[in-house]
Design a protein around this motif. Structure first.
Motif, mmCIF file in Angstrom:
data_model
loop_
_atom_site.group_PDB
_atom_site.id
_atom_site.type_symbol
_atom_site.label_atom_id
_atom_site.label_comp_id
_atom_site.label_asym_id
_atom_site.label_seq_id
_atom_site.Cartn_x
_atom_site.Cartn_y
_atom_site.Cartn_z
ATOM 1 N N TYR A 183 12.439 -9.779 5.658
ATOM 2 C CA TYR A 183 13.873 -9.580 5.427
ATOM 3 C C TYR A 183 14.456 -8.676 6.521
ATOM 4 O O TYR A 183 13.894 -7.641 6.855
ATOM 5 C CB TYR A 183 14.111 -8.937 4.061
ATOM 6 N N GLY A 184 15.578 -9.089 7.066
ATOM 7 C CA GLY A 184 16.251 -8.289 8.084
ATOM 8 C C GLY A 184 15.726 -8.482 9.484
ATOM 9 O O GLY A 184 16.219 -7.852 10.419
ATOM 10 N N LYS A 229 17.336 0.808 7.402
ATOM 11 C CA LYS A 229 18.730 0.843 6.948
ATOM 12 C C LYS A 229 18.800 1.144 5.455
ATOM 13 O O LYS A 229 19.618 1.966 5.008
ATOM 14 C CB LYS A 229 19.406 -0.496 7.244
ATOM 15 N N GLU A 230 17.944 0.502 4.671
ATOM 16 C CA GLU A 230 17.944 0.714 3.226
ATOM 17 C C GLU A 230 17.538 2.145 2.876
ATOM 18 O O GLU A 230 18.092 2.747 1.948
ATOM 19 C CB GLU A 230 17.001 -0.291 2.560
ATOM 20 N N ASP A 252 20.600 2.107 12.324
ATOM 21 C CA ASP A 252 21.370 2.447 11.120
ATOM 22 C C ASP A 252 20.911 3.760 10.513
ATOM 23 O O ASP A 252 21.729 4.583 10.097
ATOM 24 C CB ASP A 252 21.257 1.319 10.084
ATOM 25 N N PHE A 284 21.240 -2.999 -3.206
ATOM 26 C CA PHE A 284 21.514 -3.274 -1.794
ATOM 27 C C PHE A 284 22.133 -4.662 -1.617
ATOM 28 O O PHE A 284 23.016 -4.856 -0.773
ATOM 29 C CB PHE A 284 20.222 -3.163 -0.975
ATOM 30 N N ASP A 285 21.648 -5.622 -2.408
ATOM 31 C CA ASP A 285 22.211 -6.970 -2.324
ATOM 32 C C ASP A 285 23.670 -6.986 -2.771
ATOM 33 O O ASP A 285 24.493 -7.739 -2.233
ATOM 34 C CB ASP A 285 21.382 -7.942 -3.175
ATOM 35 N N LYS A 286 24.003 -6.155 -3.760
ATOM 36 C CA LYS A 286 25.396 -6.064 -4.206
ATOM 37 C C LYS A 286 26.280 -5.463 -3.112
ATOM 38 O O LYS A 286 27.434 -5.853 -2.944
ATOM 39 C CB LYS A 286 25.487 -5.221 -5.479
ATOM 40 N N ILE A 287 25.722 -4.517 -2.371
ATOM 41 C CA ILE A 287 26.472 -3.942 -1.240
ATOM 42 C C ILE A 287 26.731 -5.025 -0.200
ATOM 43 O O ILE A 287 27.837 -5.135 0.341
ATOM 44 C CB ILE A 287 25.694 -2.762 -0.621
ATOM 45 N N GLU A 288 25.712 -5.830 0.075
ATOM 46 C CA GLU A 288 25.865 -6.916 1.049
ATOM 47 C C GLU A 288 26.929 -7.910 0.617
ATOM 48 O O GLU A 288 27.690 -8.425 1.432
ATOM 49 C CB GLU A 288 24.518 -7.638 1.239
ATOM 50 N N ARG A 289 26.982 -8.180 -0.692
ATOM 51 C CA ARG A 289 27.967 -9.141 -1.207
ATOM 52 C C ARG A 289 29.352 -8.535 -1.354
ATOM 53 O O ARG A 289 30.326 -9.246 -1.579
ATOM 54 C CB ARG A 289 27.504 -9.677 -2.562
ATOM 55 N N LYS A 334 30.440 -0.679 -3.466
ATOM 56 C CA LYS A 334 30.544 0.057 -2.209
ATOM 57 C C LYS A 334 29.807 1.385 -2.321
ATOM 58 O O LYS A 334 29.580 1.894 -3.422
ATOM 59 C CB LYS A 334 32.006 0.300 -1.850
#
Length: 533
Positions: free
Chosen positions: A306-307, A347-348, A380, A460-465, A469
């Motif tokens: 991933y990434g 980053k995470e 990041d 983290f996936d919710k942040i991406e979507r 925030k």
């Protein structure tokens, strides 16, 4: 025309007038200007903090330095100033919470001395050779198990041979990594240890045995001990996880702890540089040691891409499939990540630490080998926490040169800094993270944060979507998830319900990850001092 000269009396009058004028101006100035009670023209709070003052120890002064003294006409009432003091105090308290150790409920302290029934090692029946396997901390755990096994089967332990054929291709010998003499002498009352197999036994027939994983004491007493009837030398072909985590005699468990946490001291040169790295990190203030397991071998082993770019993902897949005991069929990288089986990306980790409340001025020591992709994957994290340090940055080229070619020795430096850090965070729960966590628990339950990767990935996936925030809401959720993942005292976890066979043992929390209750006791008056180290 001749100029008139002033008479002495006129001069006196003029002086008096000037003196009165100056006095009047001074009085007006004193009444109009707000005067600081400080005797210095600049308050002490305005002194710029030095590099070694940045962090927890100077957080209060840092906040004071950031305050602006309002002009006289805008100065606030005493109640407003009191409110500011309360805010300042609250911020300081919040900062302290980030660094202080978790509450040690019960006051647990190490207690690894043998019980009263423990006796010196008996007559040796033969020699135990050990071939270790894995990286530094996998070998350390295996060696500690073998010390206990040598005790169980009445063997003389020959200094173990370190793994030289694994992924890291490290040629280090035992004495290159560990203080060999200290190891031998510190365990003299437990096990007989020699540096080499005596010459008269060099040509003797050896019994090469793969000891069963997670075995109980009966296995060694009833099966392995019988090998002495036909052989004087037994060779353990592997060393890791040869003893069960639980349900072993108390003295055997305590011996494992003495070996792991005390006897396996690193070689003097490693210890010296390791302590120097700790001192240099402390010059920046309290710091986090981050075991950033974003290295090529880890990503290839786990199948986590991933990434990464397409070419990077292909390279890792090729590496994994070229190593037989790493190869796993049908790995789905996204599924691996969703289940929490992948290390957090740099980053995470940055998002995670920020959400926990650590400010951008927090010094972070990166305990890792080469980060896969280098700076391209670190940008990041670097943007959030500029004070990113490592052994390569803290030590000079000359200081690091003797250790650089050897993965185990370089890992030992990271281990020392990680154990001594104010906060330890791991991006993946591997052998290094488990060993450091257990050692920090043994030394007083120092703050050790274990990320809940499965829960974090969802956030983290919710942040991406864009459905959530960064901010207070995210911080509250992440802080709440990790309230009980800070390294506070708790008993070692047993097997997962429903598991059987090897999977049952595999699901248990590793012995060296959490030595409670076997090697930690409550600090109470009824605990005899003879039971403590």
């Amino acid at each position: 025309m001749q100029r008139r000269r002033l008479r002495p009396s006129s001069v006196a009058v003029l002086r008096s007038v000037l003196t009165c004028a100056i006095g009047t101006v001074s009085l007006v100035a004193l009444l109009a200007v707000h005067v600081s009670p400080s005797s210095s023209p600049f308050p002490a709070a305005y002194t710029l903090p030095k590099r070694h003052e940045i962090g927890y120890g100077s957080r209060r002064s840092e906040l004071a330095w950031m305050q602006e003294v309002a002009p006289p006409q805008l100065s606030k009432a005493p109640t407003a100033l009191h409110q500011w003091d309360d805010t300042n105090k609250k911020a300081s308290q919040e900062s302290e919470k980030l660094w202080k150790p978790p509450s040690n409920h019960g006051g647990f302290v190490p207690c690894v001395k043998p019980t009263s029934s423990y006796s010196p090692p008996g007559e040796s029946r033969g020699y135990l050779l050990v071939s270790t396997n894995g990286g530094l901390n996998q070998m350390r755990a295996g060696i500690s198990d073998m010390v206990a096994i040598a005790r169980i089967i009445n063997a003389t332990l020959v200094i173990p041979i370190l793994d030289k054929s694994s992924f890291w291709q490290d040629s280090s010998n035992f004495s290159d990594v560990f203080d060999e003499d200290y190891f031998i002498h510190s365990l003299a009352n437990d096990v007989k240890i020699v540096k080499k197999l005596p010459k008269e036994f060099a040509a003797a027939t050896k019994s090469v045995k793969y000891f069963k994983s997670w075995s109980m004491i009966e296995y060694y007493r009833n099966q392995i001990s019988q090998l002495w009837d036909d052989h004087k030398v037994i060779r353990a072909a592997k060393s890791d996880s040869r003893l069960a985590n639980n349900n072993l005699p108390p003295d055997i468990q305590k011996l494992r702890c003495r070996a792991f946490y005390q006897a396996l001291r690193f070689a003097p040169g490693i210890e010296e540089l390791g302590k120097l790295l700790v001192e240099r990190m402390r010059s920046y203030g309290p710091f986090i040691a981050l075991h950033l397991r974003y290295e090529k071998d880890m990503l290839a082993f786990s199948g986590c891409t991933y990434g990464l770019s397409a070419s990077e993902a292909t390279e890792l897949t090729t590496i994994r499939e070229s190593i037989p005991y790493w190869k796993v069929k049908d790995i789905d990288p996204l599924q691996q990540r969703s289940k929490g089986y992948c290390p957090l990306t740099p980053k995470e980790v940055g998002i995670f630490l920020s959400a926990l409340g650590y400010p951008s001025s927090t010094p972070i020591y990166i305990a890792a080998g080469g980060i896969y992709g280098g700076d391209s994957h670190m940008v990041d994290l670097q943007s959030r926490f500029p004070i990113l340090m490592s052994k390569e940055k803290l030590a000079s080229a000359d200081e690091l040169e003797p250790f650089r070619p050897y993965a185990a020795q370089m890992a030992a430096l990271d281990y020392i800094v990680s154990v001594e850090s104010d906060v330890f965070v791991s991006s993946y729960l591997g052998n290094m993270a488990r060993a450091v966590e257990g050692h920090r628990r043994f030394l007083g339950h120092r703050r050790t944060i274990t990320p809940d990767r499965m829960a974090l990935v969802r956030l983290f996936d919710k942040i991406e979507r864009g459905s959530i925030k960064e901010g207070k809401e995210l911080s509250d959720m992440i802080s709440d998830i990790h309230k009980r993942r800070q390294g506070s005292p708790r008993k070692r976890k047993g097997p997962i319900s429903g598991t059987r066979g090897k999977e049952r043992f595999r699901s248990e929390e590793a012995f060296y990850e959490n030595p409670l209750p076997d090697c930690l006791c409550r600090l109470e008056s009824d605990v005899s001092s003879s039971q403590r180290p």
